[in-house]
Scaffold this motif. Structure first.
Motif, PDB file in Angstrom:
ATOM      1  N   LYS A 174      -7.975   0.228   5.666  1.00  0.00           N
ATOM      2  CA  LYS A 174      -6.968  -0.840   5.626  1.00  0.00           C
ATOM      3  C   LYS A 174      -7.156  -1.730   4.395  1.00  0.00           C
ATOM      4  CE  LYS A 174      -6.400  -1.104  10.615  1.00  0.00           C
ATOM      5  NZ  LYS A 174      -6.679  -1.883  11.826  1.00  0.00           N
ATOM      6  N   ALA A 175      -8.430  -2.027   4.092  1.00  0.00           N
ATOM      7  CA  ALA A 175      -8.722  -2.885   2.940  1.00  0.00           C
ATOM      8  C   ALA A 175      -8.341  -2.204   1.628  1.00  0.00           C
ATOM      9  CB  ALA A 175     -10.197  -3.261   2.927  1.00  0.00           C
ATOM     10  N   ARG A 176      -8.544  -0.899   1.557  1.00  0.00           N
ATOM     11  CA  ARG A 176      -8.187  -0.157   0.342  1.00  0.00           C
ATOM     12  C   ARG A 176      -6.701  -0.344   0.034  1.00  0.00           C
ATOM     13  NH1 ARG A 176     -10.847   3.801  -2.261  1.00  0.00           N
ATOM     14  NH2 ARG A 176     -12.343   4.054  -0.567  1.00  0.00           N
ATOM     15  N   ILE A 177      -5.865  -0.195   1.049  1.00  0.00           N
ATOM     16  CA  ILE A 177      -4.420  -0.353   0.879  1.00  0.00           C
ATOM     17  C   ILE A 177      -4.069  -1.816   0.563  1.00  0.00           C
ATOM     18  CG2 ILE A 177      -2.202  -0.213   2.077  1.00  0.00           C
ATOM     19  CD1 ILE A 177      -3.497   2.207   3.632  1.00  0.00           C
ATOM     20  N   LYS A 178      -4.697  -2.747   1.295  1.00  0.00           N
ATOM     21  CA  LYS A 178      -4.418  -4.174   1.098  1.00  0.00           C
ATOM     22  C   LYS A 178      -4.716  -4.616  -0.334  1.00  0.00           C
ATOM     23  CE  LYS A 178      -6.271  -8.697   2.399  1.00  0.00           C
ATOM     24  NZ  LYS A 178      -7.262  -9.411   3.227  1.00  0.00           N
ATOM     25  N   TYR A 179      -5.913  -4.286  -0.829  1.00  0.00           N
ATOM     26  CA  TYR A 179      -6.294  -4.781  -2.152  1.00  0.00           C
ATOM     27  C   TYR A 179      -5.601  -4.015  -3.277  1.00  0.00           C
ATOM     28  CZ  TYR A 179      -9.466  -7.976   0.059  1.00  0.00           C
ATOM     29  OH  TYR A 179      -9.971  -8.995   0.812  1.00  0.00           O
ATOM     30  N   ALA A 180      -5.233  -2.761  -3.057  1.00  0.00           N
ATOM     31  CA  ALA A 180      -4.436  -2.039  -4.049  1.00  0.00           C
ATOM     32  C   ALA A 180      -3.051  -2.671  -4.164  1.00  0.00           C
ATOM     33  CB  ALA A 180      -4.324  -0.563  -3.670  1.00  0.00           C
ATOM     34  N   THR A 181      -2.488  -3.045  -3.023  1.00  0.00           N
ATOM     35  CA  THR A 181      -1.177  -3.705  -3.024  1.00  0.00           C
ATOM     36  C   THR A 181      -1.251  -5.061  -3.730  1.00  0.00           C
ATOM     37  OG1 THR A 181      -0.600  -2.586  -0.962  1.00  0.00           O
ATOM     38  CG2 THR A 181       0.697  -4.516  -1.543  1.00  0.00           C
ATOM     39  N   LEU A 182      -2.286  -5.839  -3.417  1.00  0.00           N
ATOM     40  CA  LEU A 182      -2.457  -7.141  -4.081  1.00  0.00           C
ATOM     41  C   LEU A 182      -2.652  -6.969  -5.589  1.00  0.00           C
ATOM     42  CD1 LEU A 182      -4.783  -8.966  -1.509  1.00  0.00           C
ATOM     43  CD2 LEU A 182      -2.394  -9.514  -2.036  1.00  0.00           C
ATOM     44  N   ALA A 183      -3.400  -5.941  -5.974  1.00  0.00           N
ATOM     45  CA  ALA A 183      -3.637  -5.704  -7.401  1.00  0.00           C
ATOM     46  C   ALA A 183      -2.334  -5.365  -8.117  1.00  0.00           C
ATOM     47  CB  ALA A 183      -4.648  -4.575  -7.575  1.00  0.00           C
ATOM     48  N   LYS A 184      -1.488  -4.569  -7.462  1.00  0.00           N
ATOM     49  CA  LYS A 184      -0.186  -4.237  -8.059  1.00  0.00           C
ATOM     50  C   LYS A 184       0.672  -5.485  -8.211  1.00  0.00           C
ATOM     51  CE  LYS A 184       0.084   0.549  -6.495  1.00  0.00           C
ATOM     52  NZ  LYS A 184       0.731   1.490  -5.577  1.00  0.00           N
ATOM     53  N   LYS A 185       0.653  -6.355  -7.186  1.00  0.00           N
ATOM     54  CA  LYS A 185       1.441  -7.593  -7.246  1.00  0.00           C
ATOM     55  C   LYS A 185       0.968  -8.507  -8.371  1.00  0.00           C
ATOM     56  CE  LYS A 185       2.937  -7.886  -2.447  1.00  0.00           C
ATOM     57  NZ  LYS A 185       2.809  -8.587  -1.171  1.00  0.00           N
ATOM     58  N   ASP A 186      -0.351  -8.477  -8.647  1.00  0.00           N
ATOM     59  CA  ASP A 186      -0.910  -9.320  -9.702  1.00  0.00           C
ATOM     60  C   ASP A 186      -0.805  -8.677 -11.082  1.00  0.00           C
ATOM     61  OD1 ASP A 186      -1.480 -11.273  -7.891  1.00  0.00           O
ATOM     62  OD2 ASP A 186      -3.664 -11.024  -7.945  1.00  0.00           O
ATOM     63  N   GLY A 187      -0.219  -7.488 -11.126  1.00  0.00           N
ATOM     64  CA  GLY A 187       0.020  -6.856 -12.421  1.00  0.00           C
ATOM     65  C   GLY A 187      -1.131  -6.036 -12.973  1.00  0.00           C
ATOM     66  N   GLU A 188      -2.101  -5.690 -12.162  1.00  0.00           N
ATOM     67  CA  GLU A 188      -3.192  -4.845 -12.655  1.00  0.00           C
ATOM     68  C   GLU A 188      -2.639  -3.460 -12.997  1.00  0.00           C
ATOM     69  OE1 GLU A 188      -6.809  -4.678 -10.369  1.00  0.00           O
ATOM     70  OE2 GLU A 188      -6.623  -6.773  -9.766  1.00  0.00           O
ATOM     71  N   THR A 189      -3.261  -2.823 -13.954  1.00  0.00           N
ATOM     72  CA  THR A 189      -2.802  -1.498 -14.391  1.00  0.00           C
ATOM     73  C   THR A 189      -3.639  -0.390 -13.736  1.00  0.00           C
ATOM     74  OG1 THR A 189      -4.263  -1.573 -16.298  1.00  0.00           O
ATOM     75  CG2 THR A 189      -2.014  -2.376 -16.623  1.00  0.00           C
ATOM     76  N   ASN A 190      -3.050   0.794 -13.692  1.00  0.00           N
ATOM     77  CA  ASN A 190      -3.731   1.982 -13.144  1.00  0.00           C
ATOM     78  C   ASN A 190      -4.319   1.743 -11.759  1.00  0.00           C
ATOM     79  OD1 ASN A 190      -3.231   3.352 -15.597  1.00  0.00           O
ATOM     80  ND2 ASN A 190      -5.093   2.462 -16.472  1.00  0.00           N
TER      81      ASN A 190
END
Length: 197
Positions: A60-76
Protein backbone atom coordinates in the motif's frame (compact mmCIF):
# COMPACT_ATOMS: atom_id res chain seq x y z
CA UNK A 1 27.33 -3.41 19.65
CA UNK A 2 28.08 -2.74 23.26
CA UNK A 3 28.75 -5.56 25.69
CA UNK A 4 25.96 -4.54 28.08
CA UNK A 5 23.09 -6.20 26.14
CA UNK A 6 25.17 -9.33 25.65
CA UNK A 7 26.02 -9.53 29.35
CA UNK A 8 22.39 -8.94 30.34
CA UNK A 9 21.20 -11.68 27.99
CA UNK A 10 23.96 -14.08 28.96
CA UNK A 11 23.23 -13.70 32.66
CA UNK A 12 19.44 -13.78 32.19
CA UNK A 13 19.52 -16.87 29.97
CA UNK A 14 22.04 -18.63 32.23
CA UNK A 15 20.18 -17.96 35.47
CA UNK A 16 16.76 -18.62 33.94
CA UNK A 17 17.94 -21.80 32.22
CA UNK A 18 19.61 -23.09 35.39
CA UNK A 19 16.52 -22.42 37.47
CA UNK A 20 14.29 -24.02 34.88
CA UNK A 21 16.45 -27.15 34.68
CA UNK A 22 16.78 -27.53 38.44
CA UNK A 23 13.36 -26.46 39.74
CA UNK A 24 10.74 -26.70 36.96
CA UNK A 25 10.23 -30.42 37.56
CA UNK A 26 9.29 -29.67 41.18
CA UNK A 27 6.39 -27.44 40.09
CA UNK A 28 5.14 -29.11 36.93
CA UNK A 29 4.72 -32.67 35.75
CA UNK A 30 6.66 -33.91 32.74
CA UNK A 31 3.38 -33.85 30.78
CA UNK A 32 2.90 -30.14 31.53
CA UNK A 33 6.54 -29.44 30.70
CA UNK A 34 5.96 -31.03 27.29
CA UNK A 35 2.89 -28.84 26.81
CA UNK A 36 4.92 -25.73 27.71
CA UNK A 37 7.23 -26.53 24.80
CA UNK A 38 4.40 -25.60 22.40
CA UNK A 39 4.21 -22.00 23.66
CA UNK A 40 7.30 -20.84 21.75
CA UNK A 41 6.13 -22.19 18.35
CA UNK A 42 2.72 -20.56 18.97
CA UNK A 43 4.39 -17.19 19.52
CA UNK A 44 6.56 -17.72 16.44
CA UNK A 45 3.58 -18.64 14.28
CA UNK A 46 1.74 -15.54 15.50
CA UNK A 47 4.78 -13.41 14.70
CA UNK A 48 4.96 -14.99 11.25
CA UNK A 49 1.31 -14.18 10.57
CA UNK A 50 1.83 -10.60 11.75
CA UNK A 51 4.87 -10.36 9.44
CA UNK A 52 2.72 -11.46 6.50
CA UNK A 53 0.04 -8.90 7.34
CA UNK A 54 2.67 -6.20 7.83
CA UNK A 55 3.95 -6.95 4.33
CA UNK A 56 0.65 -5.74 2.89
CA UNK A 57 1.32 -2.29 4.37
CA UNK A 58 4.48 -2.12 2.25
CA UNK A 59 2.46 -2.73 -0.92
CA UNK A 60 0.00 0.00 0.00
CA UNK A 61 2.84 2.38 0.88
CA UNK A 62 4.59 1.71 -2.43
CA UNK A 63 1.50 2.88 -4.33
CA UNK A 64 0.86 5.80 -1.94
CA UNK A 65 4.35 7.28 -2.14
CA UNK A 66 4.68 6.69 -5.90
CA UNK A 67 1.43 8.61 -6.36
CA UNK A 68 2.63 11.43 -4.09
CA UNK A 69 5.94 11.56 -5.96
CA UNK A 70 4.11 11.91 -9.28
CA UNK A 71 1.96 14.72 -7.85
CA UNK A 72 5.10 16.52 -6.68
CA UNK A 73 6.62 16.25 -10.13
CA UNK A 74 9.34 13.68 -9.49
CA UNK A 75 10.68 12.03 -12.63
CA UNK A 76 10.94 8.33 -13.48
CA UNK A 77 8.62 7.47 -10.61
CA UNK A 78 7.55 4.05 -11.88
CA UNK A 79 11.16 2.96 -12.48
CA UNK A 80 12.27 4.17 -9.05
CA UNK A 81 9.34 3.10 -6.82
CA UNK A 82 7.59 0.11 -8.34
CA UNK A 83 8.53 -3.54 -8.34
CA UNK A 84 10.92 -5.26 -8.92
CA UNK A 85 12.76 -2.61 -6.86
CA UNK A 86 12.81 -3.56 -3.20
CA UNK A 87 13.64 -0.01 -2.11
CA UNK A 88 12.78 3.20 -3.96
CA UNK A 89 15.71 4.96 -5.61
CA UNK A 90 16.63 8.55 -4.77
CA UNK A 91 16.64 10.90 -1.79
CA UNK A 92 13.35 12.77 -1.95
CA UNK A 93 11.06 12.94 1.08
CA UNK A 94 8.73 10.39 -0.52
CA UNK A 95 11.61 7.98 -1.23
CA UNK A 96 12.84 8.26 2.37
CA UNK A 97 9.33 7.77 3.73
CA UNK A 98 8.64 4.69 1.61
CA UNK A 99 12.05 3.20 2.34
CA UNK A 100 11.36 3.47 6.10
CA UNK A 101 8.18 1.45 5.66
CA UNK A 102 9.96 -1.06 3.43
CA UNK A 103 12.74 -1.35 6.02
CA UNK A 104 10.17 -1.93 8.79
CA UNK A 105 9.25 -5.14 6.99
CA UNK A 106 12.55 -6.17 5.42
CA UNK A 107 14.56 -6.00 8.65
CA UNK A 108 12.35 -8.70 10.16
CA UNK A 109 13.92 -11.26 7.82
CA UNK A 110 17.43 -10.49 9.04
CA UNK A 111 16.71 -12.04 12.43
CA UNK A 112 13.55 -14.12 12.08
CA UNK A 113 15.07 -17.39 10.87
CA UNK A 114 17.61 -17.36 13.70
CA UNK A 115 14.86 -16.60 16.22
CA UNK A 116 12.72 -19.45 14.88
CA UNK A 117 15.51 -22.03 14.86
CA UNK A 118 16.97 -21.06 18.23
CA UNK A 119 13.48 -20.69 19.72
CA UNK A 120 12.39 -24.16 18.67
CA UNK A 121 15.65 -25.70 19.88
CA UNK A 122 15.62 -23.71 23.13
CA UNK A 123 12.05 -24.76 23.84
CA UNK A 124 13.12 -28.40 23.96
CA UNK A 125 15.16 -27.92 27.14
CA UNK A 126 14.01 -24.52 28.40
CA UNK A 127 10.34 -24.12 27.42
CA UNK A 128 9.48 -21.37 29.92
CA UNK A 129 12.58 -19.20 29.44
CA UNK A 130 12.46 -19.58 25.66
CA UNK A 131 8.76 -18.69 25.54
CA UNK A 132 9.51 -15.55 27.57
CA UNK A 133 12.46 -14.51 25.42
CA UNK A 134 10.49 -15.20 22.23
CA UNK A 135 7.65 -13.06 23.55
CA UNK A 136 10.11 -10.26 24.36
CA UNK A 137 11.48 -10.55 20.82
CA UNK A 138 7.97 -10.42 19.30
CA UNK A 139 6.91 -7.35 21.29
CA UNK A 140 10.19 -5.57 20.54
CA UNK A 141 9.98 -6.54 16.88
CA UNK A 142 6.47 -5.07 16.63
CA UNK A 143 7.59 -1.87 18.35
CA UNK A 144 10.69 -1.51 16.13
CA UNK A 145 8.66 -2.05 12.96
CA UNK A 146 6.08 0.45 14.20
CA UNK A 147 8.90 2.91 14.90
CA UNK A 148 10.22 2.55 11.35
CA UNK A 149 6.73 3.01 9.90
CA UNK A 150 6.07 6.09 12.05
CA UNK A 151 9.43 7.53 11.01
CA UNK A 152 8.02 7.56 7.48
CA UNK A 153 5.31 9.95 8.64
CA UNK A 154 7.97 12.19 10.15
CA UNK A 155 9.93 12.84 6.97
CA UNK A 156 11.56 9.43 6.59
CA UNK A 157 14.06 9.88 9.42
CA UNK A 158 15.00 6.25 10.17
CA UNK A 159 16.94 7.30 13.28
CA UNK A 160 13.56 7.65 15.03
CA UNK A 161 12.86 3.91 14.78
CA UNK A 162 13.76 3.33 18.44
CA UNK A 163 11.41 6.02 19.78
CA UNK A 164 9.12 3.30 21.16
CA UNK A 165 10.57 2.21 24.50
CA UNK A 166 10.17 -1.53 23.96
CA UNK A 167 11.76 -1.57 20.49
CA UNK A 168 15.27 -2.27 21.78
CA UNK A 169 14.00 -5.35 23.61
CA UNK A 170 13.78 -7.13 20.27
CA UNK A 171 17.56 -7.49 20.48
CA UNK A 172 17.42 -8.80 24.06
CA UNK A 173 14.84 -11.43 23.09
CA UNK A 174 16.89 -12.31 20.02
CA UNK A 175 20.11 -12.79 21.99
CA UNK A 176 18.39 -14.75 24.77
CA UNK A 177 16.82 -17.07 22.20
CA UNK A 178 20.21 -17.68 20.59
CA UNK A 179 21.81 -18.45 23.96
CA UNK A 180 18.97 -20.73 25.08
CA UNK A 181 18.97 -22.51 21.72
CA UNK A 182 22.71 -23.07 21.92
CA UNK A 183 22.40 -24.26 25.51
CA UNK A 184 19.67 -26.69 24.57
CA UNK A 185 21.73 -28.05 21.67
CA UNK A 186 24.65 -28.50 24.06
CA UNK A 187 22.47 -30.46 26.48
CA UNK A 188 21.08 -32.63 23.70
CA UNK A 189 24.52 -33.35 22.21
CA UNK A 190 25.85 -34.07 25.70
CA UNK A 191 23.05 -36.60 26.29
CA UNK A 192 21.46 -34.68 29.14
CA UNK A 193 17.78 -35.02 29.94
CA UNK A 194 15.45 -32.61 28.18
CA UNK A 195 11.84 -31.72 28.98
CA UNK A 196 10.46 -33.27 25.80
CA UNK A 197 10.22 -37.00 25.38
Amino acid sequence: MTTKPLLICLSTASIGGFLELTTASKFTSSHHQSQLTAITPCILIGTGLWTLAHGFTVGKARIKYATLAKKDGETNVDERYLLPNLYAQGTSKHVRAFNCIQRSHQQIFETYTTVVLSGVMGAISFPICTALSTFVYAVGRYQLSTGYAKAAEEGGDASKRYKYPLAKFMWYGFLCNVLLGMGSCGLIVGGKKTTVG
